[in-house]
Design a protein around this motif. Structure first.
Motif, mmCIF file in Angstrom:
data_model
loop_
_atom_site.group_PDB
_atom_site.id
_atom_site.type_symbol
_atom_site.label_atom_id
_atom_site.label_comp_id
_atom_site.label_asym_id
_atom_site.label_seq_id
_atom_site.Cartn_x
_atom_site.Cartn_y
_atom_site.Cartn_z
ATOM 1 N N GLN A 177 44.357 4.753 45.870
ATOM 2 C CA GLN A 177 45.621 5.343 45.419
ATOM 3 C C GLN A 177 45.686 5.340 43.893
ATOM 4 O OE1 GLN A 177 48.987 3.089 46.767
ATOM 5 N NE2 GLN A 177 50.383 3.976 45.284
ATOM 6 N N LEU B 37 48.048 5.105 40.622
ATOM 7 C CA LEU B 37 49.346 4.523 40.291
ATOM 8 C C LEU B 37 49.581 4.650 38.792
ATOM 9 C CD1 LEU B 37 51.759 2.957 41.466
ATOM 10 C CD2 LEU B 37 50.519 0.854 40.985
ATOM 11 N N ASN C 8 57.209 3.453 40.155
ATOM 12 C CA ASN C 8 56.209 4.522 40.175
ATOM 13 C C ASN C 8 55.526 4.663 41.528
ATOM 14 O OD1 ASN C 8 56.777 4.936 37.501
ATOM 15 N ND2 ASN C 8 54.999 3.864 36.713
ATOM 16 N N ASN C 9 55.751 3.686 42.415
ATOM 17 C CA ASN C 9 55.172 3.704 43.772
ATOM 18 C C ASN C 9 56.241 4.048 44.803
ATOM 19 O OD1 ASN C 9 52.921 3.416 45.497
ATOM 20 N ND2 ASN C 9 53.532 1.343 46.043
ATOM 21 N N LEU D 23 49.984 -5.532 42.834
ATOM 22 C CA LEU D 23 50.884 -5.049 41.791
ATOM 23 C C LEU D 23 50.982 -6.066 40.656
ATOM 24 C CD1 LEU D 23 53.809 -3.447 43.837
ATOM 25 C CD2 LEU D 23 51.994 -2.284 42.602
ATOM 26 N N THR E 259 46.930 6.526 34.397
ATOM 27 C CA THR E 259 47.049 5.969 35.743
ATOM 28 C C THR E 259 45.922 4.979 35.969
ATOM 29 O OG1 THR E 259 45.679 7.680 36.781
ATOM 30 C CG2 THR E 259 48.056 8.123 36.590
ATOM 31 N N ILE F 33 50.398 -1.148 48.179
ATOM 32 C CA ILE F 33 49.441 -0.236 47.562
ATOM 33 C C ILE F 33 48.173 -0.210 48.400
ATOM 34 C CG2 ILE F 33 50.300 -0.433 45.198
ATOM 35 C CD1 ILE F 33 48.224 -2.570 44.671
#
Length: 320
Positions: free
Chosen positions: A139, A141, A128-129, A111, A102, A135
């Motif tokens: 966080q 990811l 995946n989000n 992104l 991650t 975002i």
């Protein structure tokens, strides 16, 4: 502190905003009032700062949209920008990869930047989000594409061995073969008539709609869709209603003559376009003063096709 009025054009997309920077020079801190056609990139160019600094100073979640009348802080920039090669690397992402595959999102990440640095697709990160393009700092990811589990193949039971299922055979004299003439002829189905072919003045070409990390427009918008269909369209043309003037400034031919494969630009209110941002689509056929278009994010549909009248009243961007 002074207030300045800002003019002109390009609006930087979400992915490209963090990646663009210009050499910074010493300047006083200012505020500016956003006018129609302004963009974060243009402000950074004019005030000798960077798009990343403006985004951070104003907490912009979506630098792709800055509203007319909004006041923005233009931060001081007293140190020269890092060398171009280093800046390009840092701009893709500022977050290190974790051991579990991650990445922890840091301030200034996008992104597009994360996808570029870690060689994954933007569509994978969106999936995946939970399907979101937003975002937040801190966080986690995942960078891994989720495997698609295939359904197990149905097993056909094996036929029993010949020794387990003996077959009784009658003597040949008791079961004479039927003569060939006695066999019923196979019925022939009549051939279906050929469907009539519609005559058109233009043949609609096919385009790719696969996701691409080179497309920096806001995901799912009409601008993102057109760029995905036509690779020659440049990034950073701004909102849809800015595309004609921005493309002309970059040397593209812009006129009122539609052609297959050109980009049609609708200003606010034209053919149902947004009053604030306009609309863009791809021309797939021309019928006199009507055009057939393929578009994204129109009327609540991700992708749609329609015929639009009064073609000569719209603007068209042609490939070089």
């Amino acid at each position: 502190m002074t207030t300045k009025t800002v003019k002109n054009v390009l609006l930087v997309s979400t992915g490209a905003a963090a990646a663009l920077a210009v050499g910074a020079v010493s300047a006083n801190a200012d505020t500016v009032t956003v006018k129609q056609g302004d963009s974060v990139w243009k402000l950074a160019q004019e005030y000798k700062t960077t798009t990343a600094d403006i985004i951070k100073a104003n907490g912009l979640e979506n630098p792709n949209l800055i509203l007319t009348g909004k006041t923005l802080n233009i931060p001081d920039s007293a140190t020269p920008a890092a060398p171009a090669a280093a800046a390009s690397t840092a701009a893709t992402s500022v977050s290190p990869k974790n051991a579990d595959g991650t990445v922890t999102v840091a301030a200034g990440d996008t992104l597009y930047g994360i996808a570029t640095r870690y060689n994954v697709s933007v569509s994978t990160l969106i999936a995946n989000n939970n399907g979101s393009t937003f975002i937040t700092s801190g966080q986690k990811l995942s960078l891994t594409t989720a495997p698609v589990s295939a359904a197990p193949a149905a097993k056909t039971p094996a036929a029993p061995a010949a020794s387990q299922a003996p077959v009784s055979q009658a003597p040949a004299s008791q079961a004479p073969a039927a003569p060939a003439s006695a066999a019923a002829p196979a019925a022939k189905a009549p051939a279906a008539p050929a469907a009539p072919v519609a005559v058109k003045k233009a043949v609609t070409p096919s385009y790719s709609t696969a996701a691409s990390t080179t497309n920096t427009y806001y995901y799912g918008q009409c601008t993102w869709y057109v760029k995905n269909m036509l690779s020659w369209v440049p990034n950073m043309l701004g909102n849809a209603n800015q595309w004609a003037s921005s493309a002309a400034a970059q040397g593209f031919r812009v006129d009122h003559s539609p052609a297959i494969g050109s980009v049609v630009v609708f200003q606010g209110g034209q053919a149902g376009a947004s009053a604030a941002y306009g609309h863009v689509a791809v021309v797939t056929a021309v019928y006199g003063d009507s055009i057939r278009i393929k578009e994204g994010n129109a009327g609540g549909n991700a992708i749609s096709t329609r015929t639009v009248a009064s073609a000569s009243s719209y603007q068209y961007i042609h490939a070089k």
